[in-house]
Motif scaffolding. Structure first.
Motif, PDB file in Angstrom:
ATOM      1  N   UNK A  37       0.693  -1.118   0.044  1.00 46.72           N
ATOM      2  CA  UNK A  37       0.077  -0.069   0.157  1.00 46.72           C
ATOM      3  C   UNK A  37       0.819   1.256   0.089  1.00 46.72           C
ATOM      4  N   UNK A  38       1.864   1.328   0.790  1.00 43.47           N
ATOM      5  CA  UNK A  38       2.822   2.421   0.915  1.00 43.47           C
ATOM      6  C   UNK A  38       3.402   2.798  -0.511  1.00 43.47           C
ATOM      7  N   UNK A  39       3.812   1.455  -1.116  1.00 39.04           N
ATOM      8  CA  UNK A  39       4.457   1.863  -2.560  1.00 39.04           C
ATOM      9  C   UNK A  39       3.475   2.295  -3.614  1.00 39.04           C
ATOM     10  N   UNK A  40       2.051   2.077  -3.325  1.00 35.36           N
ATOM     11  CA  UNK A  40       1.145   2.323  -4.479  1.00 35.36           C
ATOM     12  C   UNK A  40       0.804   3.680  -4.366  1.00 35.36           C
ATOM     13  N   UNK A  67      -2.759   7.722  -7.688  1.00 36.18           N
ATOM     14  CA  UNK A  67      -3.460   6.996  -6.799  1.00 36.18           C
ATOM     15  C   UNK A  67      -3.811   7.777  -5.604  1.00 36.18           C
ATOM     16  N   UNK A  68      -5.208   7.864  -5.449  1.00 34.68           N
ATOM     17  CA  UNK A  68      -5.732   8.697  -4.241  1.00 34.68           C
ATOM     18  C   UNK A  68      -5.658   7.909  -2.927  1.00 34.68           C
ATOM     19  N   UNK A  88       4.544  -1.318  -9.795  1.00 30.45           N
ATOM     20  CA  UNK A  88       4.919  -2.048  -8.858  1.00 30.45           C
ATOM     21  C   UNK A  88       6.080  -2.836  -8.964  1.00 30.45           C
ATOM     22  N   UNK A  89       6.176  -3.273 -10.354  1.00 32.33           N
ATOM     23  CA  UNK A  89       7.304  -4.229 -10.342  1.00 32.33           C
ATOM     24  C   UNK A  89       8.609  -3.514 -10.656  1.00 32.33           C
ATOM     25  N   UNK A  90       8.596  -2.001 -10.441  1.00 28.90           N
ATOM     26  CA  UNK A  90       9.968  -1.327 -10.473  1.00 28.90           C
ATOM     27  C   UNK A  90      10.200  -1.050  -9.130  1.00 28.90           C
ATOM     28  N   UNK A 119      -0.155   0.286 -16.324  1.00 27.96           N
ATOM     29  CA  UNK A 119       1.108   1.110 -15.785  1.00 27.96           C
ATOM     30  C   UNK A 119       1.286   0.921 -14.222  1.00 27.96           C
ATOM     31  N   UNK A 120       0.158   0.802 -13.694  1.00 27.41           N
ATOM     32  CA  UNK A 120       0.322   0.577 -12.276  1.00 27.41           C
ATOM     33  C   UNK A 120       0.922  -0.791 -11.963  1.00 27.41           C
TER      34      UNK A 120
END
Lengths: 76, 522
Positions: free
Chosen positions: B434-437, B443-444, B481-483, B476-477
């Protein structure tokens, strides 16, 4: 056959974003596909190419590269 | 007396010089050869400026060179930091920078990814790539042809740091679990006792080096002069090849996550293979579905099965030897703690619960970590201290696991007190994802949850309230994440929502989201 497999791997199971996959590239050692992805790939191949892949055929020799996968499938 | 990990190799090289210490397909290292190569690597590292306590990265997939890397670093007085080569470069760099790594040991097969890391961290000294390409690089061959005349092994005491193992942290930054020589030697001895292992044993090592189940194969095996068979990555992914190799190598001691055993059971064609050499199967890392465990135990009636539990901060702490296949589908107890281990079960106010009541497990043991690297506050938060007298505390590690004792005084696992989960053996912090996203500008709000599909499969899913639904792209999201996250932490599905179900106080109601997804209502 190769193109269909490449598309499936790229879009559904590759664990990293990829531009292309070489037919000789080591899918397992390089980490392109993980163990769960491998199981998904087998299900996909069975459906797409109407074959039955026996558990004992799921070996490194048959599945390490896209070339080996299609060689194996064409022998079925 | 053995008090450091380097002595494990030294002793077995004296007792069993010609015996195979590590084996990987058709290549093997005898104890004498491994001992010499570890000295050569240690000599090189020290000559290149390594000081005692310096951290050295091992950036390799499952291969024979990992054994040389581990023992060479330890012998030089260094600290090994195993980095998962499948991590995105960003995350590897977080680790390299966090603990100030100057040396990275690798192999040619990893060179593309190593070079990517070097772009950001150009001063790293590299072992394992061609020495003709760069003055900071040296090949394995060069190291193994160097003379050793001036090398003197440094003194290593048991309190010295041996390893830092990075694991997910809930804030999005990995945390480094520090283990001393003392705690890892202690673990090696406890594991050897548990299996009554001897130099005749052959250990199946399925875990990569950055996963602490591998400590069994890398240290407990060599402690008794056994042979550790390293299963290459490809074999671990293909159950038919894995079971073929395990039968061919006549593995006697097996330690893995349940998933590998389940795949071998389903796709490994084990009825047609000879597993008569196998003595013990130990599993851990997550819960083994009881019906599949029972089926496997019935197929291998000569094998003793052990459930083995413990967070990486204490390596392992309980074991449960199963004498016969479970009769019911009730969960398998975690078992009892090692002889050198004490525990308490605490309520929310750190008071011991009544016998049989649930509470958080805290553990006091010889395999406890020193703490988290460069993070005193987090370390202290993870310890529960009982002062005996001013200046002397009994220190327990707070596992974060919710347990209770059954009537036989065995520990039963009930869940987590926080939002850490285990999925396919991986330890995952939902808060971290969650912190990364949340860092993504589109992302809101975000909620990351685990859903259970038909058939019992569990999936990691993210539900997102975007800033602007029109411009957000799920693909894209996923790339985002994968980065920033290890592969196993990337949500398998992302759903967009205009708003979340909420609790009375306005917080995101994650349980309601899980229910809605499982009922196909989202």
């Amino acid at each position: 056959m190769n193109d269909k497999i490449i598309t499936y791997i790229k879009e559904e199971i590759a664990i990293m974003p990829l531009d292309s996959i070489d037919v000789h590239e080591d899918l397992l050692g390089s980490g392109i596909v993980d163990s769960l992805g491998m199981m998904k790939l087998v299900v996909f191949l069975e459906k797409e190419f109407q074959v039955k892949i026996a558990p004992e055929d799921m070996t490194v020799e048959n599945f390490d590269t896209i070339n080996h996968i299609s060689e194996y499938l064409s022998k079925k | 007396m053995i008090y450091n990990l380097s002595q494990i190799l030294e002793q077995s090289a004296e007792r069993f010089p010609d015996k195979e210490a590590f084996k990987c397909l058709d290549k093997a290292l005898s104890y004498a050869v491994l001992d010499e190569k570890a000295d050569q690597l240690a000599a090189f590292l020290i000559k290149s400026g390594l000081k005692k306590g310096d951290r050295v990265a091992i950036y390799m997939n499952r291969c024979l060179d990992t054994a040389i890397a581990v023992y060479g670093i330890l012998r030089a007085g260094g600290v090994f930091v195993a980095i998962n080569p499948l991590l995105p470069a960003n995350r590897s760099l977080l680790i390299i920078n966090d603990c100030g790594i100057e040396f990275i040991l690798t192999t040619v097969s990893q060179q593309t990814k190593v070079k990517e890391i070097l772009k950001e961290s150009p001063l790293l000294k590299v072992v394992g790539l061609s020495d003709e390409e760069n003055e900071n690089w040296v090949s394995w061959n060069t190291i193994f042809t160097k003379s050793m005349e001036s090398f003197k092994r440094p003194t290593i005491v048991e309190e010295d740091l041996a390893s830092i193992l990075y694991t997910s942290g809930s804030t999005g930054v990995p945390k480094g679990i520090m283990h001393s020589h003392k705690s890892l030697v202690c673990l090696a001895k406890l594991e050897a006792d548990l299996h009554h292992s001897t130099h005749l044993d052959i250990i199946g090592n399925f875990a990569p080096l950055h996963f602490d189940q591998s400590l069994f194969g890398y240290f407990s095996g060599p402690l008794v002069g056994a042979t550790t068979v390293i299963f290459p990555d490809a074999y671990v992914k293909l159950p038919a090849s894995l079971s073929m190799l395990a039968a061919k190598e006549k593995i006697t001691l097996w330690f893995s996550v349940p998933l590998i055993l389940m795949q071998v059971l389903m796709h490994g064609d084990i009825d047609n293979k000879d597993f008569s050499a196998l003595r013990y199967v130990r599993f851990g890392g997550e819960v083994f579905p009881v019906n599949q465990l029972r089926t496997l135990m019935k197929k291998w009636p000569h094998v003793k099965f052990i459930n083995s539990y413990g967070p990486s901060e204490v390596a392992r702490c309980t074991y449960n030897i199963l004498v016969e296949p479970p009769q019911t589908d009730d969960p398998i107890p975690l078992g009892t703690v090692w002889g050198n281990t004490e525990y308490k079960i605490l309520d929310e106010k750190d008071q011991e619960v009544k016998k049989g009541d649930p509470g958080e497990l805290v553990v006091r043991t010889g395999t406890r970590m020193i703490g988290y690297w460069n993070n005193k506050a987090l370390t202290e938060k993870s310890f529960f201290r009982i002062s005996q007298v001013s200046g002397y505390d009994h220190i327990y590690y707070r596992t974060g696991d919710l347990v209770r004792e059954n009537r036989k005084e065995e520990l039963m696992f009930l869940g987590r007190i926080d939002r850490q989960i285990k999925l396919r053996g991986y330890r995952i912090e939902l808060d971290e994802i969650e912190a990364v996203l949340q860092q993504n500008e589109k992302v809101n709000e975000v909620a990351v949850i685990v859903t259970t599909k038909e058939g019992g499969d569990r999936e990691l899913e993210a539900v997102i309230r975007p800033v602007d639904k029109a411009t957000i792209d799920i693909r894209e999201l996923i790339l985002f994440c994968s980065a920033h996250l290890p592969t196993y932490s990337i949500p398998q599905k992302i759903t967009l929502l205009d708003d979340f179900p909420r609790t009375g106080s306005g917080k995101i109601d994650r349980n309601a989201i899980v229910r809605q997804i499982e009922n196909n209502a989202l």
